[in-house]
Scaffold this active site. Sequence first.
Site, PDB file in Angstrom:
ATOM      1  N   TYR A 121     -14.887   5.574 -12.704  1.00 47.00           N
ATOM      2  CA  TYR A 121     -14.433   4.527 -11.775  1.00 47.00           C
ATOM      3  C   TYR A 121     -14.943   3.179 -12.263  1.00 47.00           C
ATOM      4  CZ  TYR A 121     -15.135   1.523  -7.658  1.00 47.00           C
ATOM      5  OH  TYR A 121     -15.196   0.455  -6.793  1.00 47.00           O
ATOM      6  N   ASP A 152       0.861  -1.187   0.000  1.00 43.18           N
ATOM      7  CA  ASP A 152       0.000   0.000   0.000  1.00 43.18           C
ATOM      8  C   ASP A 152       0.894   1.232   0.000  1.00 43.18           C
ATOM      9  OD1 ASP A 152      -2.023   2.109   0.872  1.00 43.18           O
ATOM     10  OD2 ASP A 152      -3.296   0.337   1.032  1.00 43.18           O
ATOM     11  N   SER A 164     -16.501  -4.186  -9.085  1.00 43.51           N
ATOM     12  CA  SER A 164     -17.546  -3.469  -8.341  1.00 43.51           C
ATOM     13  C   SER A 164     -18.920  -3.649  -8.983  1.00 43.51           C
ATOM     14  CB  SER A 164     -17.199  -1.985  -8.307  1.00 43.51           C
ATOM     15  OG  SER A 164     -18.302  -1.248  -7.799  1.00 43.51           O
ATOM     16  N   ASP A 208       3.994   2.246  -4.340  1.00 44.00           N
ATOM     17  CA  ASP A 208       2.898   2.659  -5.218  1.00 44.00           C
ATOM     18  C   ASP A 208       2.788   1.683  -6.386  1.00 44.00           C
ATOM     19  OD1 ASP A 208       1.257   4.160  -7.101  1.00 44.00           O
ATOM     20  OD2 ASP A 208       1.644   5.873  -5.782  1.00 44.00           O
TER      21      ASP A 208
HETATM   22  N1  LIG Z   1     -15.666  -0.699  -0.051  1.00 44.37           N
HETATM   23  C1  LIG Z   1     -16.635  -1.148  -0.854  1.00 44.37           C
HETATM   24  O1  LIG Z   1     -17.794  -1.275  -0.466  1.00 44.37           O
HETATM   25  C2  LIG Z   1     -16.288  -1.549  -2.265  1.00 44.37           C
HETATM   26  C3  LIG Z   1     -17.335  -1.803  -3.177  1.00 44.37           C
HETATM   27  C4  LIG Z   1     -17.018  -2.188  -4.479  1.00 44.37           C
HETATM   28  C5  LIG Z   1     -15.700  -2.346  -4.862  1.00 44.37           C
HETATM   29  N2  LIG Z   1     -14.704  -2.077  -3.959  1.00 44.37           N
HETATM   30  C6  LIG Z   1     -13.306  -2.215  -4.421  1.00 44.37           C
HETATM   31  O2  LIG Z   1     -12.528  -2.833  -3.415  1.00 44.37           O
HETATM   32  C7  LIG Z   1     -11.218  -2.291  -3.430  1.00 44.37           C
HETATM   33  C8  LIG Z   1     -10.851  -1.811  -2.033  1.00 44.37           C
HETATM   34  O3  LIG Z   1     -11.781  -0.821  -1.645  1.00 44.37           O
HETATM   35  P1  LIG Z   1     -11.651  -0.101  -0.209  1.00 44.37           P
HETATM   36  O4  LIG Z   1     -13.027   0.281   0.185  1.00 44.37           O
HETATM   37  O5  LIG Z   1     -10.807  -0.907   0.682  1.00 44.37           O
HETATM   38  O6  LIG Z   1     -10.883   1.211  -0.628  1.00 44.37           O
HETATM   39  P2  LIG Z   1      -9.940   2.111   0.305  1.00 44.37           P
HETATM   40  O7  LIG Z   1      -9.853   3.439  -0.375  1.00 44.37           O
HETATM   41  O8  LIG Z   1     -10.384   2.027   1.719  1.00 44.37           O
HETATM   42  O9  LIG Z   1      -8.547   1.373   0.180  1.00 44.37           O
HETATM   43  C9  LIG Z   1      -7.792   1.414  -0.991  1.00 44.37           C
HETATM   44  C10 LIG Z   1      -6.352   1.333  -0.575  1.00 44.37           C
HETATM   45  O10 LIG Z   1      -5.567   1.332  -1.766  1.00 44.37           O
HETATM   46  C11 LIG Z   1      -4.448   2.157  -1.539  1.00 44.37           C
HETATM   47  N3  LIG Z   1      -3.997   2.669  -2.833  1.00 44.37           N
HETATM   48  C12 LIG Z   1      -4.693   3.466  -3.675  1.00 44.37           C
HETATM   49  N4  LIG Z   1      -3.937   3.756  -4.748  1.00 44.37           N
HETATM   50  C13 LIG Z   1      -2.749   3.139  -4.556  1.00 44.37           C
HETATM   51  C14 LIG Z   1      -1.553   3.084  -5.306  1.00 44.37           C
HETATM   52  N5  LIG Z   1      -1.430   3.741  -6.476  1.00 44.37           N
HETATM   53  N6  LIG Z   1      -0.521   2.355  -4.840  1.00 44.37           N
HETATM   54  C15 LIG Z   1      -0.624   1.700  -3.651  1.00 44.37           C
HETATM   55  N7  LIG Z   1      -1.723   1.731  -2.884  1.00 44.37           N
HETATM   56  C16 LIG Z   1      -2.775   2.440  -3.336  1.00 44.37           C
HETATM   57  C17 LIG Z   1      -4.919   3.276  -0.620  1.00 44.37           C
HETATM   58  O11 LIG Z   1      -3.840   3.845   0.096  1.00 44.37           O
HETATM   59  C18 LIG Z   1      -5.894   2.522   0.274  1.00 44.37           C
HETATM   60  O12 LIG Z   1      -5.293   2.057   1.470  1.00 44.37           O
HETATM   61  C19 LIG Z   1     -11.218  -1.187  -4.465  1.00 44.37           C
HETATM   62  O13 LIG Z   1     -10.667  -1.700  -5.671  1.00 44.37           O
HETATM   63  C20 LIG Z   1     -12.675  -0.856  -4.669  1.00 44.37           C
HETATM   64  O14 LIG Z   1     -12.941  -0.413  -5.964  1.00 44.37           O
HETATM   65  C21 LIG Z   1     -14.961  -1.675  -2.686  1.00 44.37           C
END
Ligand SMILES: NC(=O)c1ccc[n+]([C@@H]2O[C@H](COP(=O)([O-])OP(=O)(O)OC[C@H]3O[C@@H](n4cnc5c(N)ncnc54)[C@H](O)[C@@H]3O)[C@@H](O)[C@H]2O)c1
Length: 266
Positions: free
Chosen positions: A134, A31, A109, A48
């Site tokens: 997105y 992360d 998603s 990253d």
């Molecule tokens: N939370 C939900 O209900 C939900 C619903 C549908 C899909 N998703 C998918 O699940 C995944 C996780 O979602 P989440 O809710 O945990 O999101 P979040 O924003 O809480 O976590 C995403 C993490 O990715 C890290 N990140 C982002 N860009 C980065 C990069 N370039 N390099 C390294 N790290 C990076 C961020 O620091 C963060 O910790 C995502 O792909 C999201 O699209 C989540």
Amino acid sequence: MKTLLVTGAAGGVATRVRPWLREHYRLRLLDRREPAGLAASETALVGDITDRETVRRAAEGVDGILHLACAYSFDIDFEATLDANYRAQLYLLDACREYGIGRFVFASSHHVLGQHRVDGFAGDAAPVAPDGFYALSKVFGEGACALYAHRHGIKALSIRIGNADDQVADGRRLHIWVSGRDLAQLIRIGFEHHGITHDVVYGVSRCPDPFFDNARAVELGYQPQDAALDHLAPGFVAREAMPVTAGPDFVGGPYVPQPLIVRSPQ
Ligand SMILES: NC(=O)c1ccc[n+]([C@@H]2O[C@H](COP(=O)([O-])OP(=O)(O)OC[C@H]3O[C@@H](n4cnc5c(N)ncnc54)[C@H](O)[C@@H]3O)[C@@H](O)[C@H]2O)c1
């Protein structure tokens, strides 16, 4: 014990599924920020995913990748998704090809179907109808998984996650809510099931009148343990009482009415 690379490992979904996964796997957490609460079977790398060398270093020697990191917000513009959601997805899949990593689980998603109306919705078989940039990047992500699965034999599972939260906030999310435990069960199917090529399933728990039948997940052995109705938030808002801006009539909810901006003014 297999080792998995988890991208986005400090985020909300990762924090909910890691406790269920680390009983079965060693987790290498990647992360941009330091993940909290590391267990003995977890190691953390801060980096990253938009940097290809970072991805290659992180992926070397693992047995599978759980790809959660993502640029997202309901009104994100296209340019802001390009590096993290398009290029980095290919860096990760290409690292699978390079190192012979046989499994890839992708956090897609429900927003890939977001512009379908809730009433008369065609369930699992509905054609994609992304509700913004997105969601469009998730359609790409699923396509990229299919490309590498068929071309290079990487077994890939795209999980169209519904709403992964501790509690169910409103009457739209009641139909798409998922617990960390159930999502972890689907992720394990992605890493263990022999019958996968590239498959698409829905990350939802037991929900009343679910938007998605999730027939393929059931075929693959998914048996959700948790029920949305047991997790209603104290301020739960029924669908009839949701404001129009919350998009009660669409699968994608509040993402649907947002303007489509290809590139924000600098
Ligand atoms: N939370 C939900 O209900 C939900 C619903 C549908 C899909 N998703 C998918 O699940 C995944 C996780 O979602 P989440 O809710 O945990 O999101 P979040 O924003 O809480 O976590 C995403 C993490 O990715 C890290 N990140 C982002 N860009 C980065 C990069 N370039 N390099 C390294 N790290 C990076 C961020 O620091 C963060 O910790 C995502 O792909 C999201 O699209 C989540």
